[in-house]
Design a protein around this motif. Structure first.
Motif, PDB file in Angstrom:
ATOM      1  N   GLN A 430       0.984  -1.297   0.024  1.00 28.48           N
ATOM      2  CA  GLN A 430       0.292   0.038   0.160  1.00 28.48           C
ATOM      3  C   GLN A 430       1.090   1.453   0.002  1.00 28.48           C
ATOM      4  O   GLN A 430       0.612   2.459  -0.778  1.00 28.48           O
ATOM      5  CB  GLN A 430      -1.032  -0.001   1.405  1.00 28.48           C
ATOM      6  CG  GLN A 430      -2.024   1.400   1.052  1.00 28.48           C
ATOM      7  CD  GLN A 430      -2.434   1.232   2.063  1.00 28.48           C
ATOM      8  OE1 GLN A 430      -3.143   0.125   2.662  1.00 28.48           O
ATOM      9  NE2 GLN A 430      -3.893   2.610   2.428  1.00 28.48           N
ATOM     10  N   PHE A 431       2.572   1.619   1.040  1.00 31.40           N
ATOM     11  CA  PHE A 431       2.832   2.111   0.803  1.00 31.40           C
ATOM     12  C   PHE A 431       3.436   2.339  -0.775  1.00 31.40           C
ATOM     13  O   PHE A 431       3.918   3.550  -1.359  1.00 31.40           O
ATOM     14  CB  PHE A 431       4.124   1.853   1.572  1.00 31.40           C
ATOM     15  CG  PHE A 431       5.180   3.750   1.758  1.00 31.40           C
ATOM     16  CD1 PHE A 431       4.998   4.624   2.298  1.00 31.40           C
ATOM     17  CD2 PHE A 431       6.622   3.558   0.621  1.00 31.40           C
ATOM     18  CE1 PHE A 431       5.467   5.653   2.378  1.00 31.40           C
ATOM     19  CE2 PHE A 431       6.714   4.011   0.976  1.00 31.40           C
ATOM     20  CZ  PHE A 431       7.374   5.183   1.540  1.00 31.40           C
ATOM     21  N   ALA A 432       3.958   1.277  -1.298  1.00 29.65           N
ATOM     22  CA  ALA A 432       4.395   1.394  -2.455  1.00 29.65           C
ATOM     23  C   ALA A 432       3.092   1.655  -3.156  1.00 29.65           C
ATOM     24  O   ALA A 432       3.666   2.865  -5.220  1.00 29.65           O
ATOM     25  CB  ALA A 432       4.652  -0.084  -3.376  1.00 29.65           C
ATOM     26  N   THR A 433       1.884   1.418  -4.227  1.00 28.59           N
ATOM     27  CA  THR A 433       0.883   2.221  -4.467  1.00 28.59           C
ATOM     28  C   THR A 433       0.346   3.721  -4.444  1.00 28.59           C
ATOM     29  O   THR A 433       0.745   4.958  -5.056  1.00 28.59           O
ATOM     30  CB  THR A 433      -0.081   1.396  -4.372  1.00 28.59           C
ATOM     31  OG1 THR A 433       0.099   0.244  -4.722  1.00 28.59           O
ATOM     32  CG2 THR A 433      -1.640   2.002  -4.958  1.00 28.59           C
ATOM     33  N   THR A 434       1.105   4.023  -2.970  1.00 21.79           N
ATOM     34  CA  THR A 434       0.875   5.649  -2.276  1.00 21.79           C
ATOM     35  C   THR A 434       1.936   6.527  -3.312  1.00 21.79           C
ATOM     36  O   THR A 434       1.633   7.248  -3.637  1.00 21.79           O
ATOM     37  CB  THR A 434       0.286   5.406  -0.880  1.00 21.79           C
ATOM     38  OG1 THR A 434       0.007   4.857  -0.919  1.00 21.79           O
ATOM     39  CG2 THR A 434       0.078   7.063  -0.565  1.00 21.79           C
ATOM     40  N   ILE A 435       2.742   5.654  -3.195  1.00 25.97           N
ATOM     41  CA  ILE A 435       4.300   6.286  -3.480  1.00 25.97           C
ATOM     42  C   ILE A 435       4.200   6.744  -4.814  1.00 25.97           C
ATOM     43  O   ILE A 435       4.807   7.917  -5.673  1.00 25.97           O
ATOM     44  CB  ILE A 435       5.481   6.082  -3.034  1.00 25.97           C
ATOM     45  CG1 ILE A 435       6.917   7.200  -2.995  1.00 25.97           C
ATOM     46  CG2 ILE A 435       6.132   4.495  -2.997  1.00 25.97           C
ATOM     47  CD1 ILE A 435       7.746   6.584  -2.574  1.00 25.97           C
ATOM     48  N   PHE A 436       3.854   5.295  -5.840  1.00 25.28           N
ATOM     49  CA  PHE A 436       3.800   5.085  -6.973  1.00 25.28           C
ATOM     50  C   PHE A 436       2.760   6.313  -7.906  1.00 25.28           C
ATOM     51  O   PHE A 436       3.478   7.186  -8.844  1.00 25.28           O
ATOM     52  CB  PHE A 436       3.031   4.312  -7.373  1.00 25.28           C
ATOM     53  CG  PHE A 436       3.356   3.869  -8.957  1.00 25.28           C
ATOM     54  CD1 PHE A 436       3.617   3.182  -9.214  1.00 25.28           C
ATOM     55  CD2 PHE A 436       1.346   4.093  -8.937  1.00 25.28           C
ATOM     56  CE1 PHE A 436       3.439   2.983 -10.934  1.00 25.28           C
ATOM     57  CE2 PHE A 436       1.401   4.140 -10.745  1.00 25.28           C
ATOM     58  CZ  PHE A 436       2.626   3.748 -11.329  1.00 25.28           C
TER      59      PHE A 436
END
Length: 560
Positions: A430-436
Motif C-alpha cells: 500500500q505504501f508502494a502504491t501511494t508513493i507510485f
C-alpha cells in the motif's frame, strides 16, 4: 716719311696681324687664368658639367641645393621588380642605393682646382676649350639590399606549411607532412642590382623563384611524434580518493598539439580538452555528500540545514600538471585532488532553495490498527525526507532494505504466488502504491514497477504498484530539472506521500483501456506530461489482474 712708313707696314702687315692676335689672345688667356685663380674655392670653375647641367660659376650654396634635388630625384626613381605573381615597384633608396651629396659637392667645387699652380695651369691649358663632366657619386650596399628584399612580403610567393600531427583511426599520432613554400632568389637579385647603373640602365629587376624550406623537417617532426606515441602507449594511471583508474592512450593523444614556433617545434596539450578527459575518467560526485534537511507543515517547507554537495574531479591545474609530466616522459600513477562543486545549479540542489512548493500528493485509506498499518507507517518513517537530485534514481527495495523484525516490521498479509500469505513486512505494497501515485503526478519516470495481481478497491484501477523483497521492486527516476523532496505522513486510517520541488510539469491521466487476457483483465493507463516549454509526452502504464485469489488467467488454480 709717310711713304716709308707705308712701305714698312705693307711689308710686315701679316706679321703685325699675327702678333696683334697673339697679344689679344694672351691678354684674354691671362684674364681667364686670373679669373680661374681668383674663383678657386668659392665657385665652380668654368666648363664644368654635372648631371647634364652646366655648373660654371655656381656658389657652394647653389651647388648644395642643386645636388640635394638631384640626389632625391635619383633615389626616388622607381625600380620595377618582375615576379611570378606580378610587378612590384620600389624606390632605389629602399633597396640599398645611396647618393653621397657631400662627395658630389666636394667634386664640383674642386673641379679644375686641384693640384699646384703648375698642375692647375697645365690642366687649364689642356682643357681650355672643352667641358669637364663631374661623375655622380652613387653607391650600392649589397647587405642592405639583401635585408630590404628579404623584408618585402610580396617577394614571398607562397608560405611554407610546417609539418603537423593528427590522430589516426587506430588512435595513434600520425605525421601531417609539411610543404615548402616559394620566395625570390635574393642572391640573384642582389647580383643584378650590383651590376645596375641607375643613371643609364633600364630600371628593371628579375625576381626568380627559389624554394622556401619549412623551419622543421618532416624527419624531425616524425621523430618527435614517435616519442609521443611511445610515452603514451600505455596511457596513464590516475588515483583520487583511493580509487585507481587507467586513462586510455587515445584520451591523451587526442589532446596533444604540435606547433612550429619561431623558437622551434613545440608540443603542448589542449588543456581545456585534457581537463575534461581527466574529469570524465572520474565522472560524478567524489566523497561524501550531505542532503539538506527540511521540516514540512501543511504545504509549507522550511530548510532546517542546507546540504553540502560532493566534491568533484579535479583541481583546475590538473591537466597542466599531468600534461607536463607526460611530456617529461612519466607515466604515473598520478594522484589527483578534488575541488569543490562550482556548478551553480548543483549548488542550488544541495542548499534546498529549489524546494519551493508541493508538486504532487496522494493518499490511500486503510483500516485502523491492523499489523499491516504498522508496516506501512514504518516504511513511511524510513522514506520521509528522502531528497532526490535531478537524475537520481530511487529503488524502494534498495533504500529500505529487507523488512525485518529488527527494523520494526511485523507479520501481516501479503500476496505470494497469487495467494494471500502472512509474512514479516506484509502490507507495505500500500505504501508502494501511494508513493507510485505521488511520483506519477510529480511527472517522474518509472524504471521498474509491477501492479498487484489482484485488484484492491482502495487503489486507483490500473494505476498502482506492489513491492516485495527482493522483487518486484519499485524504481523511479527524477528526470526533472529540479530536486524533489519526498515527505510522508499518516493517520490511523490513511497514508499520504507528498512531493515538493519547483513545478515544471503539468500531469494528467488522459485515458484508461481494459481488455481480456483469458480470464484476466489487462488495463492500460495513459499519462500526459506537459512541460514548461509546451512539449507534451504521453506514456502508458500496465496492470494485469487475475480473476480471483489463487486462480490464473486460464481459470486454473495456482499451486501453493
Amino acid at each position: 716719311m709717310s711713304s716709308v712708313l707705308s712701305k714698312y707696314l705693307s711689308l710686315r702687315s701679316p706679321l703685325l696681324y699675327i702678333g696683334l692676335a697673339l697679344a689679344i689672345s694672351l691678354g684674354a688667356s691671362s684674364y681667364a687664368w686670373f679669373d680661374h685663380l681668383t674663383a678657386q674655392g668659392d665657385t665652380v670653375a668654368g666648363n664644368v658639367e654635372f648631371a647634364g647641367e652646366r655648373m660654371d660659376g655656381k656658389s657652394e650654396g647653389e651647388v648644395r641645393a642643386f645636388v640635394a634635388i638631384r640626389a632625391d630625384q635619383v633615389l626616388s626613381s622607381s625600380l620595377a621588380i618582375d615576379t611570378p605573381l606580378g610587378e612590384i615597384a620600389v624606390a632605389l633608396r629602399d633597396i640599398g642605393f645611396d647618393y653621397d651629396t657631400e662627395l658630389a659637392i666636394d667634386r664640383l667645387m674642386a673641379a679644375r682646382h686641384t693640384g699646384g699652380p703648375v698642375d692647375q695651369f697645365t690642366t687649364w691649358v689642356a682643357t681650355m676649350g672643352s667641358t669637364m663632366t663631374v661623375q655622380e657619386p652613387i653607391a650600392f650596399d649589397p647587405d642592405a639590399a639583401a635585408t630590404a628584399l628579404a623584408a618585402m612580403p610580396d617577394l614571398t610567393f607562397s608560405d611554407p606549411v610546417e609539418p603537423g600531427m593528427m590522430i589516426n583511426d587506430e588512435w595513434r599520432l600520425e605525421l601531417i607532412p609539411g610543404e615548402p613554400g616559394s620566395e625570390a632568389d635574393f642572391e640573384s637579385m642582389v647580383s643584378q642590382l650590383a651590376d645596375l647603373d641607375p643613371l643609364t640602365d633600364e630600371l628593371t629587376l628579375e625576381a626568380p623563384a627559389s624554394v622556401l624550406p619549412t623551419q622543421v623537417t618532416d624527419v624531425e617532426a616524425q621523430a618527435r611524434i614517435d616519442d609521443l606515441n611511445e610515452v603514451t602507449s600505455s596511457g596513464v594511471r590516475l588515483t583520487i580518493g583511493g580509487v585507481i583508474r587507467q586513462m586510455a592512450p587515445a584520451a591523451i593523444r587526442r589532446n596533444l598539439r604540435l606547433a612550429v614556433e619561431p623558437a622551434g617545434m613545440e608540443v603542448s596539450f589542449d588543456l581545456e580538452g585534457f581537463q575534461q578527459e581527466i574529469e570524465e575518467v572520474f565522472r560524478g560526485p567524489i566523497g561524501e555528500e550531505v542532503d539538506p534537511t527540511f521540516e514540512v507543515s501543511g504545504e509549507e517547507v522550511t530548510v532546517l540545514e542546507p546540504g553540502t554537495p560532493p566534491q568533484v574531479c579535479c583541481s583546475t591545474d590538473t591537466a597542466e600538471k599531468i600534461g607536463s609530466a607526460i611530456l617529461d616522459g612519466r607515466a604515473g600513477p598520478f594522484a589527483l585532488t578534488t575541488r569543490p562543486q562550482d556548478d551553480p545549479e548543483v549548488i542550488a540542489w544541495y542548499d534546498g532553495s529549489l524546494i519551493v512548493e508541493q508538486v504532487s500528493t496522494f493518499t490511500t485509506p486503510h483500516s485502523c490498527c491492523e499489523n499491516r498499518v504498522i508496516n506501512i507507517q514504518r516504511m513511511a518513517d524510513i522514506v520521509r525526507g528522502y531528497y532526490m537530485a535531478p537524475g537520481e534514481v530511487l529503488s524502494l527495495n534498495d533504500y529500505v532494505g529487507p523488512r525485518t523484525r529488527e527494523k520494526g516490521f511485523v507479520a501481516a498479509g501479503a500476496i505470494r504466488a497469487g495467494h494471500l500469505t502472512p509474512e514479516v513486512g506484509g502490507g507495505v505494497s500500500q505504501f508502494a502504491t501511494t508513493i507510485f501515485n505521488a511520483a506519477y503526478f510529480a511527472g517522474l519516470d518509472f524504471l521498474e514497477y509491477q501492479a498487484h495481481s489482484l485488484y484492491f478497491s482502495r487503489y486507483p484501477y490500473g494505476r498502482e504498484a506492489t513491492i516485495s523483497n527482493p522483487a518486484p521492486d519499485l524504481v523511479f527516476e527524477n528526470t526533472t530539472e529540479y530536486p524533489v523532496l519526498i515527505w510522508t505522513s499518516y493517520t490511523p486510517t490513511s497514508i499520504t506521500v507528498s512531493m515538493y520541488s519547483t513545478k515544471s510539469i503539468d500531469v494528467e491521466q488522459v485515458a484508461t483501456r481494459s481488455s481480456r487476457r483469458g480470464q484476466c483483465t489487462y488495463v492500460e493507463t495513459d499519462r500526459e506530461r506537459v512541460y514548461s516549454d509546451g512539449t507534451s509526452v504521453i506514456d502508458t502504464f500496465f496492470a494485469l489482474y487475475r480473476p480471483a485469489d489463487g486462480i490464473d488467467c486460464n481459470g486454473n488454480p495456482i499451486p501453493q
